[in-house]
Enzyme design. Structure first.
Site, PDB file in Angstrom:
ATOM      1  N   ARG A   1      35.888  51.800   3.780  1.00 35.42           N
ATOM      2  CA  ARG A   1      36.880  52.885   3.762  1.00 35.42           C
ATOM      3  C   ARG A   1      36.357  54.121   3.050  1.00 35.42           C
ATOM      4  NH1 ARG A   1      41.317  49.467   0.814  1.00 35.42           N
ATOM      5  NH2 ARG A   1      39.327  48.929  -0.159  1.00 35.42           N
TER       6      ARG A   1
ATOM      7  N   SER B   1      34.223  31.735   0.148  1.00 30.01           N
ATOM      8  CA  SER B   1      34.095  31.689  -1.321  1.00 30.01           C
ATOM      9  C   SER B   1      34.186  30.237  -1.766  1.00 30.01           C
ATOM     10  CB  SER B   1      35.258  32.465  -1.956  1.00 30.01           C
ATOM     11  OG  SER B   1      35.326  32.241  -3.343  1.00 30.01           O
TER      12      SER B   1
ATOM     13  N   GLY C   1      32.452  46.202   5.023  1.00 27.68           N
ATOM     14  CA  GLY C   1      32.454  46.322   3.553  1.00 27.68           C
ATOM     15  C   GLY C   1      31.076  46.557   2.976  1.00 27.68           C
TER      16      GLY C   1
ATOM     17  N   TYR D   1      44.707  34.174  -3.468  1.00 22.84           N
ATOM     18  CA  TYR D   1      43.314  34.459  -3.102  1.00 22.84           C
ATOM     19  C   TYR D   1      42.672  33.184  -2.544  1.00 22.84           C
ATOM     20  CZ  TYR D   1      38.379  35.694  -3.300  1.00 22.84           C
ATOM     21  OH  TYR D   1      37.063  35.908  -2.958  1.00 22.84           O
TER      22      TYR D   1
ATOM     23  N   THR E   1      30.123  49.437   1.471  1.00 22.79           N
ATOM     24  CA  THR E   1      30.103  50.475   0.438  1.00 22.79           C
ATOM     25  C   THR E   1      29.862  49.927  -0.967  1.00 22.79           C
ATOM     26  OG1 THR E   1      32.486  50.289   0.312  1.00 22.79           O
ATOM     27  CG2 THR E   1      31.614  52.048   1.717  1.00 22.79           C
TER      28      THR E   1
ATOM     29  N   ASP F   1      39.835  51.010   7.997  1.00 22.23           N
ATOM     30  CA  ASP F   1      40.456  49.982   7.161  1.00 22.23           C
ATOM     31  C   ASP F   1      40.618  48.738   8.036  1.00 22.23           C
ATOM     32  OD1 ASP F   1      42.314  48.372   5.744  1.00 22.23           O
ATOM     33  OD2 ASP F   1      43.152  50.139   4.757  1.00 22.23           O
TER      34      ASP F   1
ATOM     35  N   PRO G   1      30.209  31.849  -1.862  1.00 20.15           N
ATOM     36  CA  PRO G   1      29.598  32.095  -3.165  1.00 20.15           C
ATOM     37  C   PRO G   1      30.535  31.749  -4.335  1.00 20.15           C
ATOM     38  CG  PRO G   1      29.659  34.097  -1.775  1.00 20.15           C
ATOM     39  CD  PRO G   1      30.609  33.098  -1.195  1.00 20.15           C
ATOM     40  N   GLY G   2      29.910  31.394  -5.461  1.00 19.51           N
ATOM     41  CA  GLY G   2      30.611  31.352  -6.743  1.00 19.51           C
ATOM     42  C   GLY G   2      30.581  32.759  -7.320  1.00 19.51           C
TER      43      GLY G   2
HETATM   44  P1  NDP Z   1      33.075  44.502  -3.740  1.00 20.36           P
HETATM   45  O1  NDP Z   1      34.403  44.915  -4.283  1.00 20.36           O
HETATM   46  O2  NDP Z   1      31.865  44.955  -4.467  1.00 20.36           O
HETATM   47  O3  NDP Z   1      32.954  44.920  -2.206  1.00 20.36           O
HETATM   48  C1  NDP Z   1      34.024  44.742  -1.306  1.00 20.36           C
HETATM   49  C2  NDP Z   1      33.760  45.525  -0.032  1.00 20.36           C
HETATM   50  O4  NDP Z   1      34.842  45.273   0.879  1.00 20.36           O
HETATM   51  C3  NDP Z   1      33.685  47.025  -0.260  1.00 20.36           C
HETATM   52  O5  NDP Z   1      32.625  47.564   0.488  1.00 20.36           O
HETATM   53  C4  NDP Z   1      35.020  47.533   0.260  1.00 20.36           C
HETATM   54  O6  NDP Z   1      34.845  48.826   0.835  1.00 20.36           O
HETATM   55  C5  NDP Z   1      35.314  46.524   1.394  1.00 20.36           C
HETATM   56  N1  NDP Z   1      36.740  46.459   1.680  1.00 20.36           N
HETATM   57  C6  NDP Z   1      37.737  46.000   0.871  1.00 20.36           C
HETATM   58  N2  NDP Z   1      38.923  46.168   1.468  1.00 20.36           N
HETATM   59  C7  NDP Z   1      38.699  46.742   2.679  1.00 20.36           C
HETATM   60  C8  NDP Z   1      39.520  47.190   3.745  1.00 20.36           C
HETATM   61  N3  NDP Z   1      40.857  47.051   3.699  1.00 20.36           N
HETATM   62  N4  NDP Z   1      38.933  47.752   4.832  1.00 20.36           N
HETATM   63  C9  NDP Z   1      37.596  47.884   4.884  1.00 20.36           C
HETATM   64  N5  NDP Z   1      36.755  47.493   3.918  1.00 20.36           N
HETATM   65  C10 NDP Z   1      37.307  46.942   2.815  1.00 20.36           C
HETATM   66  O7  NDP Z   1      33.130  42.893  -3.690  1.00 20.36           O
HETATM   67  P2  NDP Z   1      32.047  41.815  -3.182  1.00 20.36           P
HETATM   68  O8  NDP Z   1      30.867  42.442  -2.606  1.00 20.36           O
HETATM   69  O9  NDP Z   1      31.898  40.848  -4.271  1.00 20.36           O
HETATM   70  O10 NDP Z   1      32.939  41.118  -2.053  1.00 20.36           O
HETATM   71  C11 NDP Z   1      32.510  40.920  -0.720  1.00 20.36           C
HETATM   72  C12 NDP Z   1      33.115  39.631  -0.187  1.00 20.36           C
HETATM   73  O11 NDP Z   1      32.607  38.526  -0.948  1.00 20.36           O
HETATM   74  C13 NDP Z   1      34.637  39.537  -0.275  1.00 20.36           C
HETATM   75  O12 NDP Z   1      35.119  38.961   0.914  1.00 20.36           O
HETATM   76  C14 NDP Z   1      34.871  38.603  -1.461  1.00 20.36           C
HETATM   77  O13 NDP Z   1      36.077  37.921  -1.376  1.00 20.36           O
HETATM   78  C15 NDP Z   1      33.667  37.682  -1.318  1.00 20.36           C
HETATM   79  N6  NDP Z   1      33.291  36.927  -2.499  1.00 20.36           N
HETATM   80  C16 NDP Z   1      32.931  37.586  -3.659  1.00 20.36           C
HETATM   81  C17 NDP Z   1      32.547  36.847  -4.763  1.00 20.36           C
HETATM   82  C18 NDP Z   1      32.213  37.491  -6.068  1.00 20.36           C
HETATM   83  O14 NDP Z   1      32.204  36.778  -7.106  1.00 20.36           O
HETATM   84  N7  NDP Z   1      31.896  38.767  -6.109  1.00 20.36           N
HETATM   85  C19 NDP Z   1      32.471  35.388  -4.714  1.00 20.36           C
HETATM   86  C20 NDP Z   1      32.878  34.815  -3.466  1.00 20.36           C
HETATM   87  C21 NDP Z   1      33.236  35.572  -2.398  1.00 20.36           C
HETATM   88  P3  NDP Z   1      35.869  50.055   0.679  1.00 20.36           P
HETATM   89  O15 NDP Z   1      36.545  49.925  -0.639  1.00 20.36           O
HETATM   90  O16 NDP Z   1      34.975  51.264   0.816  1.00 20.36           O
HETATM   91  O17 NDP Z   1      36.776  49.914   1.840  1.00 20.36           O
HETATM   92  C1  8X3 Z   2      35.235  34.895  -5.767  1.00 21.36           C
HETATM   93  C2  8X3 Z   2      34.885  33.775  -6.659  1.00 21.36           C
HETATM   94  O1  8X3 Z   2      35.802  32.042  -8.325  1.00 21.36           O
HETATM   95  O2  8X3 Z   2      36.592  34.371  -8.542  1.00 21.36           O
HETATM   96  O3  8X3 Z   2      35.584  34.457  -4.500  1.00 21.36           O
HETATM   97  O4  8X3 Z   2      37.360  32.971  -6.751  1.00 21.36           O
HETATM   98  S1  8X3 Z   2      36.247  33.271  -7.596  1.00 21.36           S
END
Ligand code: NDP
Ligand code: 8X3
Length: 253
Positions: free
Chosen positions: A34, A140, A9, A153, A11, A60, A183-184
Site C-alpha cells: 500500500r 506462521s 507486501g 491472529y 514494502t 490494498d 516462521p517463528g
Molecule cells: P511487516 O509488517 O514487516 O510486512 C508486512 C507487509 O505486508 C508490508 O509490506 C505491508 O505493506 C503488507 N501489507 C499489510 N497489510 C496489507 C494490505 N492490507 N494490503 C497490502 N499489503 C499489506 O511484517 P512481516 O514481513 O514480518 O510479515 C509478512 C508475513 O509474514 C505476514 O503474513 C505475517 O503474518 C507473516 N509472519 C511474520 C512473522 C514475524 O515474526 N515477523 C512470523 C510468522 C509469519 P503496506 O503496509 O505497504 O501495505
Molecule cells: C508471527 C509469529 O509467534 O508472533 O506469526 O505469532 S507469532
C-alpha cells in the site's frame, strides 16, 4: 526469458527480502503493497542493482475490486506469472478474547484470510491456463499452534494452513505446487504493527534472544521454489534456535 514472481507486501520485512533474493536470481518481479513511495524506491533499486524488470502495483489486498483491476490490467507479458508469494499480512493487538478489539479482528481476518484469497483467486486462473506454477503462502507457527492472546491472529493463520492444503488438492491436476511457510519470530515491522507503533513493546518481543531475520525466510522460500518441478515442499516450520514453540524461548536475561 526471465521467470516472473508476484510478491505481495514487498514494502517491508519478509516480502522485501523475498524480492531481493528473487531479483538476485534473475526473476522479473511484480511487487505490491500500500505504501507507494516505498514501492517506487524498491522498484528503482532492484532494477538498477539486478537489471531485471519490476512492475510496482499499489493496492490494498482487502479490496477485491482493486485486486481484480490490478491483475486484469496486466499486459500479456506480465500475465505469465510463475510464482505467487502470498506474504502480505499482519497481527494487530494481543488481548484475551473477552477484551478483543473488533476492528483489530476485522483487519486481521480481512488481510490474512480474505486478502490472500482475493489475490489467489485473481492469479491462480493464469497459472491454470499455463498448466503450471507455484504458490507460496506465508503462514506462521501461529497456524500450527495457539498461544494466550493470539486467538484471532492464530485463527487467521490456521485458515492459511487449511487453504494451502485445499489449494494443493484443487490445483493438483494443473501441476501447481503449493508451499506453506511457517516462521517463528522474525524481526521485521511485524511487532511494531502488532503493538500499533509502540516500538519499545515491539523490541521486548525479541529481548534476550536472537530472532530470525527476513532473509532467513526468503532463503527457505527460494530454496523451495528453485527445486526441480517434480518436488513440492508442502510445509516448512522455521524457528529461531532460541524458540522451541510459540511460547517457549531461551532468553538470556
Ligand atoms: P511487516 O509488517 O514487516 O510486512 C508486512 C507487509 O505486508 C508490508 O509490506 C505491508 O505493506 C503488507 N501489507 C499489510 N497489510 C496489507 C494490505 N492490507 N494490503 C497490502 N499489503 C499489506 O511484517 P512481516 O514481513 O514480518 O510479515 C509478512 C508475513 O509474514 C505476514 O503474513 C505475517 O503474518 C507473516 N509472519 C511474520 C512473522 C514475524 O515474526 N515477523 C512470523 C510468522 C509469519 P503496506 O503496509 O505497504 O501495505
Ligand atoms: C508471527 C509469529 O509467534 O508472533 O506469526 O505469532 S507469532
Amino acid at each position: 526469458m526471465n521467470r516472473i514472481a508476484l510478491i505481495t507486501g514487498v514494502t517491508s520485512g519478509i516480502g522485501k527480502a523475498v524480492a531481493d533474493i528473487f531479483a538476485e536470481n534473475n526473476y522479473n518481479l511484480i511487487i505490491t503493497g500500500r505504501r507507494h513511495d516505498r514501492l517506487k524506491e524498491i522498484k528503482s533499486d532492484l532494477e538498477k542493482q539486478f537489471g531485471i524488470k519490476v512492475l510496482a502495483l499499489c493496492f490494498d489486498v482487502r479490496n477485491n475490486d482493486e485486486v481484480v483491476d490490478n491483475i486484469d490490467s496486466l499486459s500479456e507479458e506480465w500475465r505469465n506469472i510463475d510464482v505467487l508469494i502470498n506474504n502480505a499480512g499482519l497481527a494487530v493487538g494481543l488481548n484475551h478474547i473477552q477484551d478483543g478489539v473488533v476492528n483489530d479482528w476485522e483487519r486481521m481476518i480481512d488481510t490474512n484470510i480474505k486478502g490472500l484469497l482475493y489475490v489467489t483467486r485473481a492469479v491462480a486462473p493464469l497459472m491454470v491456463s499455463r498448466d503450471g506454477g507455484h504458490i507460496v503462502n506465508i503462514c506462521s507457527v501461529a497456524g500450527k499452534e495457539v498461544y494466550e492472546n493470539g486467538n484471532v491472529y492464530c485463527a487467521t493463520k490456521h485458515a492459511v494452513d487449511a487453504l494451502s492444503k485445499g489449494m494443493r488438492i484443487d490445483m493438483l491436476k494443473h501441476n501447481i505446487r503449493v508451499t506453506n511457510i511457517c516462521p517463528g519470530a522474525v524481526e521485521t515491522e511485524f511487532s511494531i504493527v502488532r503493538f500499533k507503533g509502540d516500538t519499545e513493546r515491539a523490541a521486548n518481543t525479541y529481548k534476550g534472544m536472537e530472532p530470525l531475520v527476513a532473509s532467513d525466510i526468503a532463503e527457505c522460500i527460494y530454496f523451495a521454489v528453485s527445486l526441480p518441478s517434480r518436488i513440492c515442499i508442502n510445509d516448512m516450520l522455521i524457528m529461531p534456535t532460541a524458540q522451541a514453540n510459540s511460547h517457549t524461548f531461551n532468553r538470556k536475561i
